[in-house]
Design a protein around this motif. Structure first.
Motif, PDB file in Angstrom:
ATOM      1  N   HIS A  11      -2.549   1.591  -7.817  1.00 46.82           N
ATOM      2  CA  HIS A  11      -1.595   2.667  -8.105  1.00 46.82           C
ATOM      3  C   HIS A  11      -2.115   3.564  -9.226  1.00 46.82           C
ATOM      4  O   HIS A  11      -1.987   4.798  -9.161  1.00 46.82           O
ATOM      5  CB  HIS A  11      -0.239   2.075  -8.499  1.00 46.82           C
ATOM      6  CG  HIS A  11       0.418   1.312  -7.389  1.00 46.82           C
ATOM      7  ND1 HIS A  11       0.358   1.702  -6.072  1.00 46.82           N
ATOM      8  CD2 HIS A  11       1.160   0.169  -7.407  1.00 46.82           C
ATOM      9  CE1 HIS A  11       1.024   0.843  -5.324  1.00 46.82           C
ATOM     10  NE2 HIS A  11       1.503  -0.096  -6.111  1.00 46.82           N
ATOM     11  N   GLY A  42      -2.306  -4.366  -6.821  1.00 43.34           N
ATOM     12  CA  GLY A  42      -1.428  -3.192  -6.781  1.00 43.34           C
ATOM     13  C   GLY A  42      -1.461  -2.319  -8.009  1.00 43.34           C
ATOM     14  O   GLY A  42      -1.537  -1.096  -7.915  1.00 43.34           O
ATOM     15  N   GLU A  43      -1.407  -2.927  -9.191  1.00 45.98           N
ATOM     16  CA  GLU A  43      -1.351  -2.142 -10.415  1.00 45.98           C
ATOM     17  C   GLU A  43      -2.581  -1.254 -10.568  1.00 45.98           C
ATOM     18  O   GLU A  43      -2.476  -0.063 -10.892  1.00 45.98           O
ATOM     19  CB  GLU A  43      -1.226  -3.081 -11.618  1.00 45.98           C
ATOM     20  CG  GLU A  43      -1.102  -2.356 -12.949  1.00 45.98           C
ATOM     21  CD  GLU A  43      -0.938  -3.320 -14.108  1.00 45.98           C
ATOM     22  OE1 GLU A  43      -1.013  -2.861 -15.266  1.00 45.98           O
ATOM     23  OE2 GLU A  43      -0.751  -4.529 -13.859  1.00 45.98           O
ATOM     24  N   ARG A  66      -5.191   5.601  -7.695  1.00 49.94           N
ATOM     25  CA  ARG A  66      -4.823   6.554  -6.651  1.00 49.94           C
ATOM     26  C   ARG A  66      -4.098   7.769  -7.237  1.00 49.94           C
ATOM     27  O   ARG A  66      -4.322   8.911  -6.803  1.00 49.94           O
ATOM     28  CB  ARG A  66      -3.934   5.896  -5.598  1.00 49.94           C
ATOM     29  CG  ARG A  66      -3.656   6.828  -4.409  1.00 49.94           C
ATOM     30  CD  ARG A  66      -2.634   6.272  -3.453  1.00 49.94           C
ATOM     31  NE  ARG A  66      -3.147   5.137  -2.711  1.00 49.94           N
ATOM     32  CZ  ARG A  66      -2.647   3.921  -2.763  1.00 49.94           C
ATOM     33  NH1 ARG A  66      -1.609   3.644  -3.552  1.00 49.94           N
ATOM     34  NH2 ARG A  66      -3.167   2.947  -2.043  1.00 49.94           N
ATOM     35  N   ALA A  67      -3.251   7.537  -8.215  1.00 51.40           N
ATOM     36  CA  ALA A  67      -2.494   8.642  -8.817  1.00 51.40           C
ATOM     37  C   ALA A  67      -3.390   9.624  -9.550  1.00 51.40           C
ATOM     38  O   ALA A  67      -2.990  10.775  -9.789  1.00 51.40           O
ATOM     39  CB  ALA A  67      -1.444   8.087  -9.774  1.00 51.40           C
TER      40      ALA A  67
END
Length: 295
Positions: A85, A81-82, A88-89
């Motif tokens: 995220h 996840g880290e 993707r940002a």
């Protein structure tokens, strides 16, 4: 739906991108350096952009359209996840999805058919798709998994070198060749192994297959043991798929393994329809078309 969609195949060695029209027809392709979002996310982002720019240039499309495009990025580490995220940002697209590099490989190989793929490279991973359900087997990494992988083969070959040096096992052409590479100094093998990454071990996998073709006893023993783990995984795949479902083996070791895996599996293996980059584009077209309908 955006005017253009982008498929990305982000690998640990290189990153490939394709720009396509709304219907998924590829207009141009580009390639750049490594895109490992776990070990070096900023370099991955730079190379994703560079590969995309190359695809737009090849297609003759103004690169300013990148900012309004929708993209599907297939990479290892999609479930961390880290890292996801963070990346993707910072992607340069209006909309973006990050998926498994294995999933785009499956889509490319099988199209929309049910079935499975086994990815046999530096690591190993098996993916089964039945209708909408996707299940992963393996892919747990070198430390506790990746049985049958290039990294495991190379690691086993170096273990055999030490056993041969100590006189526990007989020396063969394979272990002599690898010992020669390390100056017949087992300490150098130990130092190499202490700092080695899976890809470093994987560099010795081709030598194992080469010597197996020459009937080298050590090489054959290593490969037969590894092929047995591939057979075990494919037995599980067979239990969870139908007899008419597709089965493809992908990755750098896929074709090398065919003579060593069980006939019950080798006889089922088919040729992939297309590559992972084509799969990424197809998934992007379907994903963003569906989003347009539901929005």
């Amino acid at each position: 739906m955006p005017d253009f969609i982008v498929g990305i195949d982000g690998g640990g060695t290189s990153c490939r991108a394709a720009v396509a029209a709304r219907d998924g027809v590829i207009l141009g392709r580009g390639k750049s350096g490594a895109a490992n979002i776990l070990t070096d996310p900023d370099t991955a982002l730079a190379n994703i952009l560079a590969a995309t720019q190359g695809a737009f240039r090849e297609a003759g499309i103004d690169e300013r359209h990148i900012a309004s495009a929708a993209a599907l990025v297939g990479v290892a580490g999609h479930n961390v996840g880290e890292a996801v995220h963070y990346v993707r940002a910072r992607l340069p697209f209006a909309r973006a999805a990050i998926e498994s590099d294995g999933l785009i490989a499956l889509q490319g190989a099988l199209g929309n058919r049910d079935g499975a793929v086994g990815i046999l490279g530096t690591g190993t991973l098996y993916i089964i798709r039945q209708a909408e359900a996707v299940r992963y087997l393996g892919g747990w990494g070198f430390a506790v998994g990746d049985l049958g992988s290039g990294a495991r083969l190379g690691h086993a070959a170096l273990q055999e070198c030490l056993l041969a040096h100590d006189g526990i096992h007989e020396k063969t052409a394979l272990t002599r060749a690898l010992l020669d590479e390390f100056g017949n100094d087992p300490g150098r093998i130990v130092e190499f192994a202490r700092a080695a990454h899976p890809g470093d071990f994987g560099r010795y996998a081709p030598a194992v297959f080469d010597h197996a073709e020459r009937h080298d006893a050590t090489a054959l023993s290593i490969i037969r043991a590894a092929a047995a783990t591939v057979d075990e995984a494919l037995d599980t795949v067979a239990r969870r798929t139908g007899p008419d479902d597709g089965l493809c083996l992908l990755g750098g070791l896929a074709q090398l393994y065919i003579p060593y895996i069980a006939e019950r599996h080798a006889s089922r293996v088919g040729q992939p329809l297309a590559d992972a980059l084509t799969g990424a584009v197809a998934l992007a077209a379907a994903r963003f078309a569906a989003a347009e309908v539901t929005s």
